[in-house]
Design a protein around this motif. Structure first.
Motif, PDB file in Angstrom:
ATOM      1  N   ASN A  33      37.843  71.719  47.497  1.00 11.84           N
ATOM      2  CA  ASN A  33      36.916  70.681  47.029  1.00 11.84           C
ATOM      3  C   ASN A  33      36.654  69.571  48.043  1.00 11.84           C
ATOM      4  O   ASN A  33      36.458  68.410  47.667  1.00 11.84           O
ATOM      5  N   LEU A  34      36.636  69.911  49.322  1.00 17.29           N
ATOM      6  CA  LEU A  34      36.269  68.910  50.309  1.00 17.29           C
ATOM      7  C   LEU A  34      34.782  68.587  50.183  1.00 17.29           C
ATOM      8  O   LEU A  34      33.973  69.462  49.867  1.00 17.29           O
ATOM      9  N   PRO A  35      34.381  67.345  50.448  1.00 12.14           N
ATOM     10  CA  PRO A  35      32.951  67.034  50.459  1.00 12.14           C
ATOM     11  C   PRO A  35      32.235  67.869  51.522  1.00 12.14           C
ATOM     12  O   PRO A  35      32.852  68.263  52.516  1.00 12.14           O
ATOM     13  N   PRO A  36      30.949  68.139  51.339  1.00 18.37           N
ATOM     14  CA  PRO A  36      30.209  68.894  52.346  1.00 18.37           C
ATOM     15  C   PRO A  36      30.285  68.224  53.715  1.00 18.37           C
ATOM     16  O   PRO A  36      30.307  66.993  53.822  1.00 18.37           O
ATOM     17  N   HIS A  37      30.333  69.040  54.753  1.00 14.13           N
ATOM     18  CA  HIS A  37      30.275  68.591  56.145  1.00 14.13           C
ATOM     19  C   HIS A  37      31.477  67.743  56.563  1.00 14.13           C
ATOM     20  O   HIS A  37      31.366  66.876  57.425  1.00 14.13           O
ATOM     21  N   THR A  38      32.633  68.006  55.953  1.00 11.91           N
ATOM     22  CA  THR A  38      33.856  67.323  56.373  1.00 11.91           C
ATOM     23  C   THR A  38      34.253  67.807  57.758  1.00 11.91           C
ATOM     24  O   THR A  38      34.245  69.000  58.046  1.00 11.91           O
ATOM     25  N   GLU A  39      34.609  66.867  58.640  1.00 12.20           N
ATOM     26  CA  GLU A  39      35.033  67.187  60.002  1.00 12.20           C
ATOM     27  C   GLU A  39      36.500  66.804  60.184  1.00 12.20           C
ATOM     28  O   GLU A  39      37.058  66.034  59.396  1.00 12.20           O
ATOM     29  N   LEU A  40      37.084  67.331  61.247  1.00  8.48           N
ATOM     30  CA  LEU A  40      38.444  66.946  61.629  1.00  8.48           C
ATOM     31  C   LEU A  40      38.385  66.335  63.021  1.00  8.48           C
ATOM     32  O   LEU A  40      37.971  66.994  63.977  1.00  8.48           O
ATOM     33  N   ILE A  41      38.795  65.064  63.122  1.00  6.69           N
ATOM     34  CA  ILE A  41      38.822  64.358  64.395  1.00  6.69           C
ATOM     35  C   ILE A  41      40.219  63.783  64.585  1.00  6.69           C
ATOM     36  O   ILE A  41      40.674  62.957  63.782  1.00  6.69           O
ATOM     37  N   ASP A  42      40.909  64.227  65.607  1.00  5.50           N
ATOM     38  CA  ASP A  42      42.267  63.757  65.910  1.00  5.50           C
ATOM     39  C   ASP A  42      43.199  63.869  64.707  1.00  5.50           C
ATOM     40  O   ASP A  42      43.998  62.979  64.424  1.00  5.50           O
ATOM     41  N   GLY A  43      43.073  64.980  63.987  1.00  5.83           N
ATOM     42  CA  GLY A  43      43.962  65.239  62.862  1.00  5.83           C
ATOM     43  C   GLY A  43      43.596  64.523  61.584  1.00  5.83           C
ATOM     44  O   GLY A  43      44.288  64.669  60.567  1.00  5.83           O
ATOM     45  N   SER A  44      42.501  63.758  61.580  1.00  8.92           N
ATOM     46  CA  SER A  44      42.064  63.034  60.393  1.00  8.92           C
ATOM     47  C   SER A  44      40.768  63.631  59.856  1.00  8.92           C
ATOM     48  O   SER A  44      39.889  64.017  60.645  1.00  8.92           O
ATOM     49  N   LEU A  45      40.651  63.690  58.530  1.00  6.34           N
ATOM     50  CA  LEU A  45      39.426  64.165  57.909  1.00  6.34           C
ATOM     51  C   LEU A  45      38.366  63.073  57.983  1.00  6.34           C
ATOM     52  O   LEU A  45      38.635  61.900  57.712  1.00  6.34           O
ATOM     53  N   VAL A  46      37.153  63.464  58.358  1.00  9.86           N
ATOM     54  CA  VAL A  46      36.027  62.539  58.420  1.00  9.86           C
ATOM     55  C   VAL A  46      34.995  63.010  57.414  1.00  9.86           C
ATOM     56  O   VAL A  46      34.507  64.139  57.498  1.00  9.86           O
ATOM     57  N   PHE A  47      34.661  62.140  56.463  1.00 14.59           N
ATOM     58  CA  PHE A  47      33.680  62.464  55.427  1.00 14.59           C
ATOM     59  C   PHE A  47      32.335  61.849  55.803  1.00 14.59           C
ATOM     60  O   PHE A  47      32.266  60.703  56.240  1.00 14.59           O
ATOM     61  N   VAL A  48      31.277  62.624  55.634  1.00 10.84           N
ATOM     62  CA  VAL A  48      29.945  62.208  56.056  1.00 10.84           C
ATOM     63  C   VAL A  48      29.141  61.743  54.848  1.00 10.84           C
ATOM     64  O   VAL A  48      29.077  62.442  53.827  1.00 10.84           O
ATOM     65  N   ARG A  49      28.528  60.583  54.962  1.00 11.01           N
ATOM     66  CA  ARG A  49      27.701  60.058  53.872  1.00 11.01           C
ATOM     67  C   ARG A  49      26.387  60.839  53.777  1.00 11.01           C
ATOM     68  O   ARG A  49      25.970  61.489  54.730  1.00 11.01           O
ATOM     69  N   PRO A  50      25.690  60.759  52.635  1.00  9.74           N
ATOM     70  CA  PRO A  50      24.376  61.398  52.523  1.00  9.74           C
ATOM     71  C   PRO A  50      23.456  60.946  53.649  1.00  9.74           C
ATOM     72  O   PRO A  50      23.480  59.780  54.063  1.00  9.74           O
ATOM     73  N   GLN A  51      22.647  61.870  54.162  1.00  7.60           N
ATOM     74  CA  GLN A  51      21.862  61.600  55.350  1.00  7.60           C
ATOM     75  C   GLN A  51      20.455  61.112  55.016  1.00  7.60           C
ATOM     76  O   GLN A  51      19.939  61.315  53.924  1.00  7.60           O
ATOM     77  N   THR A  52      19.832  60.482  56.004  1.00  4.96           N
ATOM     78  CA  THR A  52      18.486  59.949  55.863  1.00  4.96           C
ATOM     79  C   THR A  52      17.444  61.039  56.100  1.00  4.96           C
ATOM     80  O   THR A  52      17.738  62.110  56.635  1.00  4.96           O
ATOM     81  N   ASN A  53      16.191  60.708  55.743  1.00  3.89           N
ATOM     82  CA  ASN A  53      15.088  61.622  56.032  1.00  3.89           C
ATOM     83  C   ASN A  53      15.001  61.898  57.526  1.00  3.89           C
ATOM     84  O   ASN A  53      14.792  63.047  57.941  1.00  3.89           O
ATOM     85  N   PHE A  54      15.120  60.851  58.345  1.00  5.66           N
ATOM     86  CA  PHE A  54      15.023  61.056  59.796  1.00  5.66           C
ATOM     87  C   PHE A  54      16.075  62.047  60.267  1.00  5.66           C
ATOM     88  O   PHE A  54      15.776  62.966  61.036  1.00  5.66           O
ATOM     89  N   HIS A  55      17.301  61.862  59.829  1.00  3.80           N
ATOM     90  CA  HIS A  55      18.398  62.734  60.256  1.00  3.80           C
ATOM     91  C   HIS A  55      18.097  64.186  59.899  1.00  3.80           C
ATOM     92  O   HIS A  55      18.208  65.087  60.741  1.00  3.80           O
ATOM     93  N   SER A  56      17.700  64.426  58.663  1.00  2.00           N
ATOM     94  CA  SER A  56      17.438  65.798  58.213  1.00  2.00           C
ATOM     95  C   SER A  56      16.233  66.406  58.913  1.00  2.00           C
ATOM     96  O   SER A  56      16.247  67.584  59.291  1.00  2.00           O
TER      97      SER A  56
END
Length: 202
Positions: A33-56
């Protein structure tokens, strides 16, 4: 609004508690049940907020145009992780990789040695990661090309970096407004002003 809801999760969501020493790259495939697009940076989970129109829209434009222009021995995919090492598994917005590295529909990550270009579209919450942390890690892993995309008055500006293999660091090869035109690693010609237009049929 709760932090859980910011990531599309129920209010009673239980955030993962890291083990001693932090998470590993393989943990991303095992944690439930990790949030979508979870990354791992230096052993820590990074959660990404909902993206903007420009980003998408910037991701869509680069994904489609690169897929059309890449040679047959390369492929293009969006939002797939790269297992850089045990403690780092970032998820670029777009990546170009060797087509023979595709291991099938169950694959969840690529090796850095199979990646040719990584693209990060900068958002407010990712500025430090995309401008400093990730390019340093991509370069140390030997990925030859890094593109950083910034927004300027609604249009993409693409900062193109090439790897110096002797120092394992990136050098700026060009800044592109309106049109991205390159000869390496293959011929690229993208109208950046087309971000809000549907691409023409092939």
């Amino acid at each position: 609004m709760s932090a859980a809801r910011d990531y599309g999760l129920d209010d009673d969501y239980q955030w993962p508690r890291p083990p001693e020493g932090g998470w590993t790259a393989d943990d991303l495939d095992e944690l439930p049940n990790l949030p979508p697009h979870t990354e791992l940076i230096d052993g820590s989970l990074v959660f990404v907020r909902p993206q903007t129109n420009f980003h998408s829209r910037a991701i869509r434009l680069l994904d489609l145009m690169l897929l059309r222009q890449a040679p047959e021995e390369l492929d293009v995919i969006r939002e797939m992780t790269i297992k850089l090492n045990k403690r780092n598994r970032p998820e670029p917005d777009v990546l170009v990789f060797r087509a023979d590295a595709d291991a099938g529909p169950k694959q969840t990550w690529y090796r850095p040695e199979d990646v040719v270009i990584v693209v990060e579209v900068v958002s407010e919450e990712s500025e430090d990661r995309d401008r400093e942390v990730k390019p340093r890690k991509y370069a140390q892993a030997g990925i030859p090309h890094y593109w950083r995309v910034e927004e300027n008055q609604g249009l993409p500006v693409v900062y193109v970096y090439e790897l110096d293999p002797a120092t394992r660091s990136y050098g700026l090869a060009g800044i592109f407004h309106n049109r991205l035109k390159l000869a390496v690693p293959f011929l690229v010609d993208i109208d950046l002003t087309a971000i809000d237009r549907r691409p023409p049929a092939r």
